[in-house]
Design a protein around this motif. Sequence first.
Motif, PDB file in Angstrom:
ATOM      1  N   TYR A 135       0.834  -1.206   0.000  1.00  0.00           N
ATOM      2  CA  TYR A 135       0.000   0.000   0.000  1.00  0.00           C
ATOM      3  C   TYR A 135       0.871   1.259   0.000  1.00  0.00           C
ATOM      4  CZ  TYR A 135      -3.578   3.406   1.151  1.00  0.00           C
ATOM      5  OH  TYR A 135      -4.410   4.492   1.109  1.00  0.00           O
ATOM      6  N   THR A 136       1.895   1.265   0.823  1.00  0.00           N
ATOM      7  CA  THR A 136       2.800   2.420   0.857  1.00  0.00           C
ATOM      8  C   THR A 136       3.415   2.641  -0.519  1.00  0.00           C
ATOM      9  OG1 THR A 136       3.297   2.004   3.187  1.00  0.00           O
ATOM     10  CG2 THR A 136       4.813   3.424   1.994  1.00  0.00           C
ATOM     11  N   TRP A 137       3.848   1.545  -1.152  1.00  0.00           N
ATOM     12  CA  TRP A 137       4.417   1.634  -2.500  1.00  0.00           C
ATOM     13  C   TRP A 137       3.379   2.165  -3.495  1.00  0.00           C
ATOM     14  CZ3 TRP A 137       2.479  -1.522  -6.509  1.00  0.00           C
ATOM     15  CH2 TRP A 137       3.139  -1.380  -7.733  1.00  0.00           C
ATOM     16  N   ALA A 138       2.155   1.630  -3.432  1.00  0.00           N
ATOM     17  CA  ALA A 138       1.112   2.036  -4.377  1.00  0.00           C
ATOM     18  C   ALA A 138       0.736   3.505  -4.215  1.00  0.00           C
ATOM     19  CB  ALA A 138      -0.125   1.155  -4.203  1.00  0.00           C
ATOM     20  N   SER A 139       0.820   4.003  -2.985  1.00  0.00           N
ATOM     21  CA  SER A 139       0.440   5.395  -2.727  1.00  0.00           C
ATOM     22  C   SER A 139       1.506   6.378  -3.193  1.00  0.00           C
ATOM     23  CB  SER A 139       0.181   5.605  -1.232  1.00  0.00           C
ATOM     24  OG  SER A 139       1.399   5.593  -0.494  1.00  0.00           O
ATOM     25  N   THR A 148       3.798   7.482  -1.409  1.00  0.00           N
ATOM     26  CA  THR A 148       4.096   8.349  -0.270  1.00  0.00           C
ATOM     27  C   THR A 148       4.595   7.483   0.880  1.00  0.00           C
ATOM     28  OG1 THR A 148       1.908   8.178   0.769  1.00  0.00           O
ATOM     29  CG2 THR A 148       2.166   9.818  -0.989  1.00  0.00           C
ATOM     30  N   ASP A 149       4.764   8.089   2.042  1.00  0.00           N
ATOM     31  CA  ASP A 149       5.146   7.338   3.240  1.00  0.00           C
ATOM     32  C   ASP A 149       3.908   6.932   4.056  1.00  0.00           C
ATOM     33  OD1 ASP A 149       7.868   7.461   2.712  1.00  0.00           O
ATOM     34  OD2 ASP A 149       8.071   9.418   3.710  1.00  0.00           O
ATOM     35  N   THR A 150       2.737   7.023   3.442  1.00  0.00           N
ATOM     36  CA  THR A 150       1.498   6.680   4.134  1.00  0.00           C
ATOM     37  C   THR A 150       1.494   5.225   4.568  1.00  0.00           C
ATOM     38  OG1 THR A 150       0.273   8.299   2.831  1.00  0.00           O
ATOM     39  CG2 THR A 150      -1.020   6.609   3.964  1.00  0.00           C
ATOM     40  N   HIS A 151       1.227   4.989   5.843  1.00  0.00           N
ATOM     41  CA  HIS A 151       1.145   3.618   6.348  1.00  0.00           C
ATOM     42  C   HIS A 151      -0.243   3.364   6.906  1.00  0.00           C
ATOM     43  CE1 HIS A 151       1.424   0.432   9.411  1.00  0.00           C
ATOM     44  NE2 HIS A 151       2.233  -0.131   8.523  1.00  0.00           N
ATOM     45  N   LEU A 152      -0.863   2.284   6.426  1.00  0.00           N
ATOM     46  CA  LEU A 152      -2.158   1.864   6.954  1.00  0.00           C
ATOM     47  C   LEU A 152      -2.062   0.419   7.398  1.00  0.00           C
ATOM     48  CD1 LEU A 152      -4.826   3.226   4.422  1.00  0.00           C
ATOM     49  CD2 LEU A 152      -4.223   4.164   6.658  1.00  0.00           C
ATOM     50  N   PRO A 153      -2.729   0.039   8.488  1.00  0.00           N
ATOM     51  CA  PRO A 153      -2.794  -1.378   8.857  1.00  0.00           C
ATOM     52  C   PRO A 153      -3.589  -2.155   7.814  1.00  0.00           C
ATOM     53  CG  PRO A 153      -4.241  -0.077  10.256  1.00  0.00           C
ATOM     54  CD  PRO A 153      -3.444   0.896   9.448  1.00  0.00           C
ATOM     55  N   SER A 154      -3.307  -3.429   7.718  1.00  0.00           N
ATOM     56  CA  SER A 154      -3.928  -4.246   6.671  1.00  0.00           C
ATOM     57  C   SER A 154      -5.447  -4.223   6.741  1.00  0.00           C
ATOM     58  CB  SER A 154      -3.407  -5.688   6.754  1.00  0.00           C
ATOM     59  OG  SER A 154      -3.664  -6.246   8.030  1.00  0.00           O
ATOM     60  N   SER A 155      -6.011  -4.151   7.952  1.00  0.00           N
ATOM     61  CA  SER A 155      -7.475  -4.130   8.082  1.00  0.00           C
ATOM     62  C   SER A 155      -8.074  -2.893   7.414  1.00  0.00           C
ATOM     63  CB  SER A 155      -7.876  -4.161   9.563  1.00  0.00           C
ATOM     64  OG  SER A 155      -7.323  -3.061  10.267  1.00  0.00           O
ATOM     65  N   GLU A 156      -7.395  -1.743   7.520  1.00  0.00           N
ATOM     66  CA  GLU A 156      -7.890  -0.520   6.893  1.00  0.00           C
ATOM     67  C   GLU A 156      -7.700  -0.562   5.374  1.00  0.00           C
ATOM     68  OE1 GLU A 156      -6.642   3.155   8.652  1.00  0.00           O
ATOM     69  OE2 GLU A 156      -6.843   2.393  10.704  1.00  0.00           O
ATOM     70  N   ILE A 157      -6.636  -1.218   4.931  1.00  0.00           N
ATOM     71  CA  ILE A 157      -6.435  -1.361   3.485  1.00  0.00           C
ATOM     72  C   ILE A 157      -7.539  -2.231   2.897  1.00  0.00           C
ATOM     73  CG2 ILE A 157      -4.859  -2.111   1.670  1.00  0.00           C
ATOM     74  CD1 ILE A 157      -2.565  -1.715   3.685  1.00  0.00           C
ATOM     75  N   MET A 158      -7.911  -3.298   3.613  1.00  0.00           N
ATOM     76  CA  MET A 158      -8.996  -4.151   3.139  1.00  0.00           C
ATOM     77  C   MET A 158     -10.305  -3.375   3.075  1.00  0.00           C
ATOM     78  SD  MET A 158      -7.931  -7.074   2.205  1.00  0.00           S
ATOM     79  CE  MET A 158      -9.617  -7.635   1.910  1.00  0.00           C
ATOM     80  N   ALA A 159     -10.563  -2.531   4.056  1.00  0.00           N
ATOM     81  CA  ALA A 159     -11.780  -1.719   4.047  1.00  0.00           C
ATOM     82  C   ALA A 159     -11.772  -0.771   2.853  1.00  0.00           C
ATOM     83  CB  ALA A 159     -11.912  -0.938   5.350  1.00  0.00           C
ATOM     84  N   ALA A 160     -10.605  -0.184   2.559  1.00  0.00           N
ATOM     85  CA  ALA A 160     -10.489   0.708   1.408  1.00  0.00           C
ATOM     86  C   ALA A 160     -10.672  -0.060   0.101  1.00  0.00           C
ATOM     87  CB  ALA A 160      -9.126   1.401   1.431  1.00  0.00           C
ATOM     88  N   GLU A 191     -12.519  -2.757  -0.315  1.00  0.00           N
ATOM     89  CA  GLU A 191     -13.953  -3.036  -0.429  1.00  0.00           C
ATOM     90  C   GLU A 191     -14.719  -1.806  -0.917  1.00  0.00           C
ATOM     91  OE1 GLU A 191     -15.146  -4.437   3.392  1.00  0.00           O
ATOM     92  OE2 GLU A 191     -13.790  -6.172   3.340  1.00  0.00           O
ATOM     93  N   ALA A 192     -14.214  -0.617  -0.578  1.00  0.00           N
ATOM     94  CA  ALA A 192     -14.870   0.629  -0.992  1.00  0.00           C
ATOM     95  C   ALA A 192     -14.453   1.064  -2.398  1.00  0.00           C
ATOM     96  CB  ALA A 192     -14.558   1.734   0.014  1.00  0.00           C
ATOM     97  N   GLY A 193     -13.556   0.297  -3.031  1.00  0.00           N
ATOM     98  CA  GLY A 193     -13.133   0.619  -4.385  1.00  0.00           C
ATOM     99  C   GLY A 193     -12.025   1.638  -4.497  1.00  0.00           C
ATOM    100  N   ASP A 194     -11.286   1.870  -3.420  1.00  0.00           N
ATOM    101  CA  ASP A 194     -10.206   2.845  -3.433  1.00  0.00           C
ATOM    102  C   ASP A 194      -9.125   2.406  -4.431  1.00  0.00           C
ATOM    103  OD1 ASP A 194      -8.611   5.093  -2.076  1.00  0.00           O
ATOM    104  OD2 ASP A 194      -7.258   3.370  -1.938  1.00  0.00           O
ATOM    105  N   PRO A 195      -8.704   3.281  -5.353  1.00  0.00           N
ATOM    106  CA  PRO A 195      -7.743   2.883  -6.384  1.00  0.00           C
ATOM    107  C   PRO A 195      -6.351   2.535  -5.846  1.00  0.00           C
ATOM    108  CG  PRO A 195      -8.200   5.252  -6.502  1.00  0.00           C
ATOM    109  CD  PRO A 195      -9.203   4.659  -5.554  1.00  0.00           C
ATOM    110  N   VAL A 196      -5.910   3.213  -4.788  1.00  0.00           N
ATOM    111  CA  VAL A 196      -4.595   2.892  -4.223  1.00  0.00           C
ATOM    112  C   VAL A 196      -4.627   1.514  -3.579  1.00  0.00           C
ATOM    113  CG1 VAL A 196      -2.843   3.559  -2.534  1.00  0.00           C
ATOM    114  CG2 VAL A 196      -4.016   5.318  -3.877  1.00  0.00           C
ATOM    115  N   ALA A 197      -5.676   1.225  -2.817  1.00  0.00           N
ATOM    116  CA  ALA A 197      -5.813  -0.095  -2.202  1.00  0.00           C
ATOM    117  C   ALA A 197      -5.929  -1.176  -3.272  1.00  0.00           C
ATOM    118  CB  ALA A 197      -7.037  -0.125  -1.286  1.00  0.00           C
ATOM    119  N   THR A 198      -6.634  -0.868  -4.365  1.00  0.00           N
ATOM    120  CA  THR A 198      -6.771  -1.834  -5.463  1.00  0.00           C
ATOM    121  C   THR A 198      -5.419  -2.117  -6.109  1.00  0.00           C
ATOM    122  OG1 THR A 198      -9.045  -1.108  -5.898  1.00  0.00           O
ATOM    123  CG2 THR A 198      -7.918  -2.291  -7.662  1.00  0.00           C
TER     124      THR A 198
END
Length: 324
Positions: free
Chosen positions: A204-208, A210-222, A224-231
């Motif tokens: 996720y950090t690579w896809a963004s 940036t240095d943005t860090h999210l826990p895996s549970s929040e990435i999964m939620a993103a 599910e919501a169709g977020d392009p970075v999470a995808t």
Amino acid sequence: MTPELSLTVVADVGGTNTRTALAHGGEVDAASIRRFRNAEHSGLDEVLKRFLGDAGVARCDGACVAMAGPVMDGVGRLTNLEWEMTREDLAACTGAEVVSILNDLQAQGHAMDHIAGEKQRVIIAGPEAKPHDAKLVVGCGTGFNAVPVFRTDTGRYVPPCESGHVTLPVLSDDDVSLARHVTRAHGFPGVEDVLSGRGFERCYTWASGTDTHLPSSEIMAALEAGDPVATKAARAFVTALGRVMGDLALTHLPFGGIYVIGGMARALTPYFPELGFDEAFRSKGRFSDFMDRFAVWGVEDDYAALVGCAQHIRGLMVSPAERG
């Protein structure tokens, strides 16, 4: 005491929790299963003594533990906790005459012939397996590993492996970029640096960008919501998983099927079709058609490691002629 009447203690030891159970003749007593938080105990011997004491068992015929870490020369060490167990320690704290220490994925391998059908689902269909065909167990969760399972006339053999620490395969410019990104973790682009819970977060950090860090549970939620970075992160993860599993299939030839376990794989399995898992798995140049020989299954059994321990220790209690 015959193996079928034997009383054994089994344990699945992770970095955070330890599951324990009693088994009779290779069958786990589901009612006896307990979970202990490792932080509340000084070591595995203390956990086992408490479990057996609470169960009113003074000694048992056999003991087998599966540890989330390397096992060498009869000594198991947890990767993420400073716990160590030797065969001698295991015999002393359980009173067992026959003992064994396995890597946790080895234990999963010993369980593969004993997983209920409703705990398995088809990811990629394949031909019907023959009785002695090799199988492959792939664990993708907190970490990554894979072990082959060989069933022979003299018993079931599950050799230890450290498949998560081989080099991450790269084909595209994005692969090279991701490999360079995850190299920051340990100075080497290992498979587990992508294919694990922490690896998903690195994706996720690579896809963004940036240095943005999210826990895996929040990435999964993103996701599910169709977020392009999470995808994008999930696509990189799933593509890498398909390629690595395809490589392992050609290495071990598991015509009996590939069985995928672990929380990360389970969470992303519904997205496999749209994120290109099948294509990544099969894309092997002139051997692409050969990949049709391998079925891939998802396994959803939280107690499989306990079952594998029970079956393995039972096998050690019988003569070679009786093993199967």
